[in-house]
Design a protein around this motif. Structure first.
Motif, short mmCIF file in Angstrom:
data_model
loop_
_atom_site.label_atom_id
_atom_site.label_comp_id
_atom_site.label_asym_id
_atom_site.label_seq_id
_atom_site.Cartn_x
_atom_site.Cartn_y
_atom_site.Cartn_z
N GLU A 55 34.23 19.79 55.56
CA GLU A 55 32.88 19.31 55.81
C GLU A 55 31.90 19.84 54.78
O GLU A 55 31.01 19.12 54.31
CB GLU A 55 32.43 19.70 57.23
CG GLU A 55 33.18 19.02 58.35
CD GLU A 55 34.52 19.67 58.68
OE1 GLU A 55 35.23 19.15 59.56
OE2 GLU A 55 34.84 20.71 58.07
N VAL A 56 32.06 21.11 54.41
CA VAL A 56 31.16 21.72 53.42
C VAL A 56 31.43 21.13 52.04
O VAL A 56 30.50 20.78 51.30
CB VAL A 56 31.34 23.25 53.40
CG1 VAL A 56 30.56 23.87 52.25
CG2 VAL A 56 30.90 23.85 54.73
N TRP A 63 26.17 15.10 48.02
CA TRP A 63 24.81 15.39 47.55
C TRP A 63 24.71 15.32 46.04
O TRP A 63 23.77 14.75 45.48
CB TRP A 63 24.38 16.78 48.02
CG TRP A 63 23.96 16.86 49.46
CD1 TRP A 63 23.75 15.82 50.32
CD2 TRP A 63 23.73 18.06 50.21
NE1 TRP A 63 23.40 16.30 51.56
CE2 TRP A 63 23.37 17.66 51.52
CE3 TRP A 63 23.79 19.42 49.90
CZ2 TRP A 63 23.06 18.59 52.51
CZ3 TRP A 63 23.48 20.34 50.88
CH2 TRP A 63 23.12 19.93 52.18
N GLU A 76 21.57 26.05 46.35
CA GLU A 76 20.40 26.48 47.11
C GLU A 76 20.29 25.74 48.45
O GLU A 76 19.96 26.35 49.48
CB GLU A 76 19.14 26.25 46.28
CG GLU A 76 17.87 26.72 46.93
CD GLU A 76 16.65 26.56 46.04
OE1 GLU A 76 15.53 26.47 46.58
OE2 GLU A 76 16.82 26.50 44.80
N LEU A 77 20.55 24.43 48.45
CA LEU A 77 20.48 23.66 49.69
C LEU A 77 21.52 24.13 50.69
O LEU A 77 21.26 24.20 51.90
CB LEU A 77 20.67 22.18 49.38
CG LEU A 77 19.51 21.49 48.67
CD1 LEU A 77 19.91 20.08 48.23
CD2 LEU A 77 18.28 21.43 49.56
N LEU A 78 22.71 24.45 50.22
CA LEU A 78 23.74 24.96 51.12
C LEU A 78 23.36 26.34 51.66
O LEU A 78 23.58 26.64 52.84
CB LEU A 78 25.09 25.03 50.40
CG LEU A 78 25.76 23.68 50.09
CD1 LEU A 78 27.02 23.89 49.26
CD2 LEU A 78 26.10 22.95 51.38
N GLU A 80 20.40 27.43 52.26
CA GLU A 80 19.40 27.23 53.31
C GLU A 80 20.04 26.89 54.64
O GLU A 80 19.43 27.08 55.70
CB GLU A 80 18.43 26.13 52.90
CG GLU A 80 17.51 26.49 51.74
CD GLU A 80 16.62 25.34 51.34
OE1 GLU A 80 16.76 24.24 51.93
OE2 GLU A 80 15.79 25.53 50.43
N ARG A 81 21.26 26.39 54.59
CA ARG A 81 21.98 26.02 55.81
C ARG A 81 23.02 27.07 56.18
O ARG A 81 23.92 26.81 56.99
CB ARG A 81 22.62 24.64 55.63
CG ARG A 81 21.59 23.52 55.61
CD ARG A 81 22.05 22.31 54.85
NE ARG A 81 21.07 21.23 54.92
CZ ARG A 81 19.96 21.18 54.18
NH1 ARG A 81 19.72 22.12 53.29
NH2 ARG A 81 19.11 20.18 54.32
N GLY A 82 22.93 28.24 55.57
CA GLY A 82 23.80 29.35 55.93
C GLY A 82 25.14 29.38 55.26
O GLY A 82 26.03 30.13 55.67
N VAL A 83 25.32 28.56 54.21
CA VAL A 83 26.59 28.52 53.49
C VAL A 83 26.38 29.11 52.11
O VAL A 83 25.62 28.57 51.30
CB VAL A 83 27.13 27.07 53.37
CG1 VAL A 83 28.45 27.06 52.60
CG2 VAL A 83 27.29 26.46 54.74
N THR A 84 27.03 30.22 51.82
CA THR A 84 26.90 30.89 50.53
C THR A 84 28.07 30.50 49.64
O THR A 84 29.23 30.83 49.92
CB THR A 84 26.88 32.42 50.70
OG1 THR A 84 25.80 32.78 51.58
CG2 THR A 84 26.69 33.11 49.36
#
Length: 268
Positions: A55-56, A63, A76-78, A80-84
Motif C-alpha cells: 500500500e505504501v 503520486w 515529505e508527504l509520506l 506527514e502520514r507517519g511513514v518514514t
C-alpha cells in the motif's frame, strides 16, 4: 468475448506475472526484452521481500507519476502520514514497480484508434538533449513512447515498429515534415494516409505540454532508463485517467487512478 480484465489475466498467468513476459516499460508490446525482466513466471507477489507494505509503495509510485512532485516531495508527504522513507528508496520503487504496473494493465488496454498523431519532443538527460518520440490517437490515448539519442530514420522506424504492436494499423498518420516519415510509413503502413498540413499535429503538441509540465519541477534526469520509465509511466497514468483501460471503470473519474493502482497492486 468481452475485454480481458486484470482478474482474468491474473488467473491465466498467475500472481505477479500479468503480461510480464516481455519485460518492457513501453505502452505497446514490443516483443523483446529491453530494460531487464519484470517478475518471472511462478513467483510470489512482486512486493515480497520489501520492508514496506504494498500500500505504501503503490501510493508513492502513483503520486510520483501523477503529480509534479520530486522524490523529496513524496518523502515529505509520506512523513506527514507517519511513514518514514528515504527519497532514494522512493526513486528505486518508481524504477522497479512502474514497469510492473504497466505490464499488469496491458491485457485491459483498449485498442488504439486508427488516426495517429506522431511527433518527437526534446528531453534533457544527463545534460544532453535526447529525442522522445510519442504518438496519440484521435481519442487522446498515448499509443507509445520511445527515447532516442538520435532523430533519424532508424529511430523513427523503431518507434513505428513498436507502436504497431499495439494491434491497430492506422488509416491516417499526421506528422511534421521530417523527411524520414514518408519512407518509414511506406515501409510499415503503406496504406495509411500521410498528413503534414500545418497545425494538423496540434493534438500531440498539446500532449507534449502535459509531459513537460510533469518534468518541470525536477532537477533534470540523470539516466536514460529513468527517463524511459518516467515517460512511459506518465503516459500510462494519462491513459488510465482518460479511461483507455478496462480497469476501475465503475468509479467516478476522479477516483479512477486510486482504484486502478490499488487493483493492480493486488493483481501483481
Amino acid at each position: 468475448p468481452g475485454p480481458v480484465t486484470y482478474d482474468d489475466a491474473a488467473r491465466r498467468y498467475g500472481p505477479g506475472t500479468i503480461g510480464a513476459r516481455e519485460g518492457t516499460v513501453a505502452l505497446a508490446d514490443r516483443g523483446w526484452w529491453e530494460n531487464g525482466p519484470v517478475t518471472a513466471p511462478g513467483t510470489t507477489s512482486v512486493f515480497a521481500g520489501f520492508r514496506f507494505p504494498r500500500e505504501v509503495i503503490t501510493v508513492a509510485v502513483r503520486w510520483y507519476l501523477r503529480y509534479g512532485l520530486s522524490y523529496r516531495d513524496v518523502e515529505e508527504l509520506l512523513a506527514e502520514r507517519g511513514v518514514t522513507v528515504d527519497h532514494v528508496t522512493i526513486y528505486r520503487w518508481v524504477r522497479r514497480f512502474t514497469p510492473e504496473f504497466i505490464e499488469a494493465a496491458r491485457p485491459c488496454r483498449h485498442a488504439p484508434g486508427d488516426r495517429w498523431f506522431v511527433d518527437e519532443t526534446y528531453v534533457k538527460v544527463s545534460g544532453q538533449w535526447t529525442y522522445l518520440y510519442r504518438a496519440v490517437d484521435q481519442h487522446g490515448q498515448v499509443i507509445d513512447v520511445l527515447l532516442s539519442v538520435r532523430r533519424d530514420l532508424a529511430a523513427a522506424r523503431r518507434f513505428f515498429t513498436r507502436a504497431l504492436r499495439a494491434g491497430t494499423a492506422p488509416a491516417e498518420v499526421t506528422t511534421d515534415r521530417a523527411p524520414v516519415y514518408p519512407r518509414v510509413l511506406d515501409e510499415l503502413v503503406p496504406s495509411a494516409l500521410h498528413i503534414v498540413e500545418q497545425y494538423a499535429n496540434n493534438p500531440i503538441e498539446a500532449d507534449h505540454g502535459r509531459l513537460k509540465a510533469r518534468l518541470r519541477p525536477m532537477r533534470g534526469l540523470k539516466r536514460h532508463r529513468s527517463a524511459r520509465i518516467l515517460a512511459a509511466g506518465h503516459a500510462f497514468v494519462q491513459n488510465l485517467r482518460r479511461g483507455h483501460y478496462d480497469i476501475a471503470t465503475d468509479v467516478p473519474g476522479h477516483h479512477r487512478l486510486l482504484k486502478a493502482f490499488d487493483d493492480l497492486a493486488i493483481a501483481i
